[in-house]
Design a protein around this motif. Sequence first.
Motif, PDB file in Angstrom:
ATOM      1  N   VAL A   1     -13.327  -2.563   1.806  1.00  0.00           N
ATOM      2  CA  VAL A   1     -14.525  -2.001   2.422  1.00  0.00           C
ATOM      3  C   VAL A   1     -15.645  -2.999   2.164  1.00  0.00           C
ATOM      4  N   LEU A   2     -16.273  -3.438   3.238  1.00  0.00           N
ATOM      5  CA  LEU A   2     -17.335  -4.435   3.120  1.00  0.00           C
ATOM      6  C   LEU A   2     -18.694  -3.818   3.386  1.00  0.00           C
ATOM      7  N   GLN A   3     -19.670  -4.308   2.653  1.00  0.00           N
ATOM      8  CA  GLN A   3     -21.069  -3.975   2.902  1.00  0.00           C
ATOM      9  C   GLN A   3     -21.853  -5.248   2.650  1.00  0.00           C
ATOM     10  N   ALA A   4     -22.575  -5.706   3.661  1.00  0.00           N
ATOM     11  CA  ALA A   4     -23.321  -6.973   3.566  1.00  0.00           C
ATOM     12  C   ALA A   4     -22.395  -8.105   3.105  1.00  0.00           C
ATOM     13  N   ASP A   5     -21.203  -8.160   3.708  1.00  0.00           N
ATOM     14  CA  ASP A   5     -20.194  -9.193   3.419  1.00  0.00           C
ATOM     15  C   ASP A   5     -19.696  -9.196   1.979  1.00  0.00           C
ATOM     16  N   GLN A   6     -19.917  -8.114   1.252  1.00  0.00           N
ATOM     17  CA  GLN A   6     -19.415  -7.987  -0.115  1.00  0.00           C
ATOM     18  C   GLN A   6     -18.363  -6.883  -0.158  1.00  0.00           C
ATOM     19  N   VAL A   7     -17.300  -7.101  -0.918  1.00  0.00           N
ATOM     20  CA  VAL A   7     -16.292  -6.064  -1.104  1.00  0.00           C
ATOM     21  C   VAL A   7     -16.880  -5.003  -2.037  1.00  0.00           C
ATOM     22  N   VAL A   8     -16.984  -3.763  -1.510  1.00  0.00           N
ATOM     23  CA  VAL A   8     -17.559  -2.664  -2.286  1.00  0.00           C
ATOM     24  C   VAL A   8     -16.571  -1.510  -2.432  1.00  0.00           C
ATOM     25  N   GLY A   9     -15.366  -1.706  -1.942  1.00  0.00           N
ATOM     26  CA  GLY A   9     -14.363  -0.664  -2.056  1.00  0.00           C
ATOM     27  C   GLY A   9     -13.068  -1.108  -1.424  1.00  0.00           C
ATOM     28  N   TRP A  10     -12.082  -0.222  -1.515  1.00  0.00           N
ATOM     29  CA  TRP A  10     -10.789  -0.521  -0.895  1.00  0.00           C
ATOM     30  C   TRP A  10     -10.053   0.774  -0.587  1.00  0.00           C
ATOM     31  N   MET A  11      -9.147   0.657   0.360  1.00  0.00           N
ATOM     32  CA  MET A  11      -8.296   1.757   0.771  1.00  0.00           C
ATOM     33  C   MET A  11      -6.889   1.220   0.919  1.00  0.00           C
ATOM     34  N   SER A  12      -5.913   1.991   0.434  1.00  0.00           N
ATOM     35  CA  SER A  12      -4.530   1.539   0.611  1.00  0.00           C
ATOM     36  C   SER A  12      -3.654   2.694   1.040  1.00  0.00           C
ATOM     37  N   PHE A  13      -2.629   2.349   1.795  1.00  0.00           N
ATOM     38  CA  PHE A  13      -1.531   3.256   2.096  1.00  0.00           C
ATOM     39  C   PHE A  13      -0.356   2.780   1.244  1.00  0.00           C
ATOM     40  N   SER A  14       0.327   3.735   0.638  1.00  0.00           N
ATOM     41  CA  SER A  14       1.488   3.413  -0.188  1.00  0.00           C
ATOM     42  C   SER A  14       2.647   4.308   0.212  1.00  0.00           C
ATOM     43  N   PRO A  15       3.869   3.846  -0.022  1.00  0.00           N
ATOM     44  CA  PRO A  15       5.023   4.686   0.294  1.00  0.00           C
ATOM     45  C   PRO A  15       4.992   5.992  -0.494  1.00  0.00           C
ATOM     46  N   PHE A  16       5.463   7.045   0.132  1.00  0.00           N
ATOM     47  CA  PHE A  16       5.634   8.320  -0.554  1.00  0.00           C
ATOM     48  C   PHE A  16       7.085   8.453  -0.961  1.00  0.00           C
ATOM     49  N   TYR A  17       7.326   8.558  -2.222  1.00  0.00           N
ATOM     50  CA  TYR A  17       8.623   8.877  -2.809  1.00  0.00           C
ATOM     51  C   TYR A  17       9.697   7.800  -2.633  1.00  0.00           C
ATOM     52  N   GLY A  18       9.455   6.768  -1.853  1.00  0.00           N
ATOM     53  CA  GLY A  18      10.356   5.632  -1.799  1.00  0.00           C
ATOM     54  C   GLY A  18      11.725   5.839  -1.183  1.00  0.00           C
ATOM     55  N   ARG A  19      11.914   6.899  -0.436  1.00  0.00           N
ATOM     56  CA  ARG A  19      13.193   7.116   0.235  1.00  0.00           C
ATOM     57  C   ARG A  19      12.981   7.023   1.741  1.00  0.00           C
ATOM     58  N   GLU A  20      14.013   6.576   2.442  1.00  0.00           N
ATOM     59  CA  GLU A  20      13.910   6.259   3.867  1.00  0.00           C
ATOM     60  C   GLU A  20      13.424   7.431   4.724  1.00  0.00           C
ATOM     61  N   ALA A  21      13.833   8.644   4.402  1.00  0.00           N
ATOM     62  CA  ALA A  21      13.439   9.804   5.214  1.00  0.00           C
ATOM     63  C   ALA A  21      11.934  10.066   5.160  1.00  0.00           C
ATOM     64  N   TYR A  22      11.259   9.502   4.159  1.00  0.00           N
ATOM     65  CA  TYR A  22       9.814   9.683   4.012  1.00  0.00           C
ATOM     66  C   TYR A  22       9.012   8.505   4.563  1.00  0.00           C
ATOM     67  N   ALA A  23       9.640   7.633   5.319  1.00  0.00           N
ATOM     68  CA  ALA A  23       8.988   6.399   5.776  1.00  0.00           C
ATOM     69  C   ALA A  23       7.751   6.632   6.641  1.00  0.00           C
ATOM     70  N   LYS A  24       7.636   7.793   7.251  1.00  0.00           N
ATOM     71  CA  LYS A  24       6.467   8.072   8.103  1.00  0.00           C
ATOM     72  C   LYS A  24       5.373   8.836   7.360  1.00  0.00           C
ATOM     73  N   THR A  25       5.570   9.001   6.064  1.00  0.00           N
ATOM     74  CA  THR A  25       4.572   9.655   5.217  1.00  0.00           C
ATOM     75  C   THR A  25       3.995   8.613   4.279  1.00  0.00           C
ATOM     76  N   THR A  26       2.690   8.682   4.060  1.00  0.00           N
ATOM     77  CA  THR A  26       2.029   7.712   3.191  1.00  0.00           C
ATOM     78  C   THR A  26       1.080   8.406   2.238  1.00  0.00           C
ATOM     79  N   GLU A  27       0.888   7.790   1.104  1.00  0.00           N
ATOM     80  CA  GLU A  27      -0.144   8.226   0.166  1.00  0.00           C
ATOM     81  C   GLU A  27      -1.357   7.338   0.395  1.00  0.00           C
ATOM     82  N   VAL A  28      -2.532   7.936   0.502  1.00  0.00           N
ATOM     83  CA  VAL A  28      -3.754   7.172   0.683  1.00  0.00           C
ATOM     84  C   VAL A  28      -4.534   7.150  -0.624  1.00  0.00           C
ATOM     85  N   SER A  29      -5.114   6.006  -0.920  1.00  0.00           N
ATOM     86  CA  SER A  29      -6.006   5.842  -2.065  1.00  0.00           C
ATOM     87  C   SER A  29      -7.286   5.196  -1.567  1.00  0.00           C
ATOM     88  N   ILE A  30      -8.412   5.731  -2.001  1.00  0.00           N
ATOM     89  CA  ILE A  30      -9.719   5.178  -1.636  1.00  0.00           C
ATOM     90  C   ILE A  30     -10.537   5.048  -2.918  1.00  0.00           C
TER      91      ILE A  30
END
Length: 156
Positions: free
Chosen positions: A49-78
């Motif tokens: 996340v940028l503000q005035a060209d400075q990194v002031v935050g971040w967001m990530s999607f991560s795998p949920f549970y690590g099994r193939e059947a869950y590939a369309k589900t993600t955990e979000v972190s902000i």
Amino acid sequence: MSDLPVIVDIYNQTIPGHQITADLKPVTVEQRRSWFLEHSADHYPLWVVLQADQVVGWMSFSPFYGREAYAKTTEVSIYLDRNVQGQGLGSQVLEMIPDQVKKLGLTAVLAYIFSSNMPSIKLFKKFGYEQWGFLPAVAELDHRPNDLVILGKHFD
């Protein structure tokens, strides 16, 4: 990779408050390097996340549970730098999620939030996330038990 030190710094800012992350001690750039490299632009991205060209935050999607059947589900972190919290940046990040999950082939987003973190719970609920799970007293933060709330939303 050049953003990793500031990403780690922003993450470490949340540790002393004992409400946002389950880490109890600051992490190092080296400890987070493999996590950083596991993200990919085409399925589980990590964006700054940028503000005035400075990194002031971040967001990530991560795998949920690590099994193939869950590939369309993600955990979000902000995570946002403490100096920009309350300025609406979290809302801006959540506003962009619907378009991004469709581009990435994802259909469900989960957020794991401690019950003591009411600002984050209210933010996600404002964007239509619902409580999908509740794990009572699964974490000990600052010598007190804390519940984990799982919020989720489907994107079709």
